[in-house]
Design a protein around this motif. Structure first.
Motif, mmCIF file in Angstrom:
data_model
loop_
_atom_site.group_PDB
_atom_site.id
_atom_site.type_symbol
_atom_site.label_atom_id
_atom_site.label_comp_id
_atom_site.label_asym_id
_atom_site.label_seq_id
_atom_site.Cartn_x
_atom_site.Cartn_y
_atom_site.Cartn_z
ATOM 1 N N TYR A 1 0.877 -1.172 0.000
ATOM 2 C CA TYR A 1 0.000 0.000 0.000
ATOM 3 C C TYR A 1 0.914 1.222 0.000
ATOM 4 C CZ TYR A 1 -3.765 3.135 1.670
ATOM 5 O OH TYR A 1 -4.678 4.156 1.814
ATOM 6 N N TYR A 2 1.191 1.740 -1.207
ATOM 7 C CA TYR A 2 2.082 2.887 -1.347
ATOM 8 C C TYR A 2 1.394 4.165 -0.853
ATOM 9 C CZ TYR A 2 5.181 0.084 -4.365
ATOM 10 O OH TYR A 2 6.030 -0.872 -4.870
ATOM 11 N N ASP B 1 0.750 5.284 2.027
ATOM 12 C CA ASP B 1 -0.265 4.973 3.032
ATOM 13 C C ASP B 1 -0.295 6.058 4.112
ATOM 14 O OD1 ASP B 1 1.326 3.846 5.682
ATOM 15 O OD2 ASP B 1 2.438 3.634 3.819
ATOM 16 N N GLY C 1 5.877 2.986 1.575
ATOM 17 C CA GLY C 1 4.574 2.354 1.756
ATOM 18 C C GLY C 1 4.643 1.314 2.853
ATOM 19 N N THR D 1 3.360 -2.978 3.786
ATOM 20 C CA THR D 1 2.753 -4.216 3.322
ATOM 21 C C THR D 1 1.889 -4.823 4.425
ATOM 22 O OG1 THR D 1 3.149 -6.472 2.489
ATOM 23 C CG2 THR D 1 4.794 -5.569 3.988
ATOM 24 N N SER E 1 1.273 -3.109 -6.151
ATOM 25 C CA SER E 1 0.538 -2.031 -5.505
ATOM 26 C C SER E 1 -0.902 -2.466 -5.202
ATOM 27 C CB SER E 1 0.520 -0.795 -6.414
ATOM 28 O OG SER E 1 -0.240 0.241 -5.833
ATOM 29 N N VAL E 2 -1.353 -2.184 -3.970
ATOM 30 C CA VAL E 2 -2.741 -2.453 -3.580
ATOM 31 C C VAL E 2 -3.345 -1.189 -2.990
ATOM 32 C CG1 VAL E 2 -2.280 -4.896 -3.132
ATOM 33 C CG2 VAL E 2 -2.109 -3.245 -1.251
ATOM 34 N N ASP E 3 -4.671 -1.090 -3.036
ATOM 35 C CA ASP E 3 -5.345 0.058 -2.439
ATOM 36 C C ASP E 3 -5.746 -0.254 -1.001
ATOM 37 O OD1 ASP E 3 -7.551 -1.623 -2.638
ATOM 38 O OD2 ASP E 3 -8.446 -0.534 -4.325
ATOM 39 N N ARG E 4 -6.395 0.708 -0.342
ATOM 40 C CA ARG E 4 -6.739 0.538 1.070
ATOM 41 C C ARG E 4 -7.684 -0.641 1.285
ATOM 42 N NH1 ARG E 4 -6.933 3.510 5.976
ATOM 43 N NH2 ARG E 4 -7.563 1.980 7.538
ATOM 44 N N GLU F 1 -8.005 -3.455 -0.449
ATOM 45 C CA GLU F 1 -7.305 -4.739 -0.551
ATOM 46 C C GLU F 1 -6.339 -4.917 0.612
ATOM 47 O OE1 GLU F 1 -4.865 -7.603 -3.683
ATOM 48 O OE2 GLU F 1 -5.451 -5.575 -4.290
ATOM 49 N N TYR F 2 -5.709 -3.835 1.028
ATOM 50 C CA TYR F 2 -4.828 -3.881 2.188
ATOM 51 C C TYR F 2 -5.591 -4.394 3.414
ATOM 52 C CZ TYR F 2 -1.917 -2.179 6.059
ATOM 53 O OH TYR F 2 -1.181 -2.082 7.209
#
Length: 291
Positions: free
Chosen positions: A96-97, A99, A208, A210, A241-244, A246-247
């Motif tokens: 999650y870059y 973040d 970010g 993980t 890269s994942v969004d909030r 998916e995080y």
């Protein structure tokens, strides 16, 4: 490469394969430490590998220091004739870059940073000549990284980008270390990427975080029940890269014991990589998503 051997007191020998970090130096260091472990030499207490060097702790009552030194030199001569082939695995690491947690932390420590008016991602993008933070993030997640050392803090991997030196992402560490870094921060210092396994002090730029645990001393996390540390030298990492949303979902999956890192076995041949880095990286990445 000219390997340098030096005694460290009565019980240690430090072996520096090369002063500069390179894949060639890492492969030679890894081959030597693997040979040392396989030979099960009487008197060796511990083998501590690093990016392009390693240290041996031995019992001088069981093996004379000069004999220990001669043994290491003999192992170096043996591995010089071994082809640089590594049976390893490629791992997808969700990130999650940009973040909110690393952002809040980095803003608290701007007086210790080279660019007190920006963010770590903005600074990294600018000094690496990217047009935008998005372009920088894409470059960070697009190419594979190889784990060259695990340590300094338990379970923390140091990763070297699998590209030619001209295209490597490089950023200096903070001018002065922070007293806080969020757990699982994806950081960068010099040419190395890392993942902070625990919360604590640090000096690497923060890009970010993980949701994937990489260290569990209690071994309750599903994918760490066999061993408390996830990474080992030679692992190949592909960031994604994942969004909030998916995080948060991955965090829930970890808590429920249903999360499993995406990993696939791969054979890494150094000569083939050096002959066609872009093409070889494409093949490695494709292996990750083949059923």
């Amino acid at each position: 490469m000219k390997t340098r051997y030096s005694f460290g007191g009565d019980e240690h020998i430090f072996v520096e394969v090369d002063k500069e970090m390179s894949l060639e130096a890492f492969f030679k260091s890894l081959a030597m430490t693997n040979q040392i472990k396989e030979k099960n030499i009487d008197g060796i207490i511990e083998v501590c590998p690093a990016n392009a060097s390693f240290q041996i702790k031995y019992d001088p009552d069981k093996i004379h220091p000069n004999d220990m030194m001669d043994t290491l030199v003999g192992i170096e001569n043996d591995v010089d004739h071994i082809e640089n082939v590594l049976e390893t695995r490629i791992i997808e690491i969700p990130v999650y870059y940009n973040d909110p947690w690393t952002h809040e932390t980095l803003m608290r420590f701007r007086e210790r940073h080279q660019d007190p008016d920006g963010t770590d991602l903005e600074y990294g993008a600018r000094i690496n000549n990217f047009d935008s933070v998005d372009d920088f993030i894409n470059a960070h997640q697009e190419t594979p990284w190889i784990v060259t050392m695990v340590g300094f803090v338990a379970g923390l991997p140091f990763m070297y980008q699998l590209v030619d030196r001209e295209h490597q992402i490089e950023v200096p560490k903070y001018l002065r270390p922070r007293t806080d870094t969020p757990k699982h921060t994806v950081g960068h210092g010099g040419c190395f990427s890392c993942i902070y396994s625990v919360r604590g002090a640090g000096g690497y730029q923060m890009f970010g975080v993980t949701p994937m645990p990489i260290f569990d001393p209690n071994q309750k996390v599903n994918h760490l029940k066999d061993f408390m540390l996830f990474f080992k030298p030679g692992d190949i990492v592909k960031y994604r890269s994942v969004d909030r949303d998916e995080y948060d979902q991955i965090l829930l999956d970890v808590e429920e014991g249903t999360f499993e890192p995406l990993t696939k076995p791969v054979t890494f041949v150094l000569d083939d990589f050096n002959n066609d880095m872009e093409g070889y990286n494409k093949v490695i990445k494709e292996a990750l998503y083949v059923n």
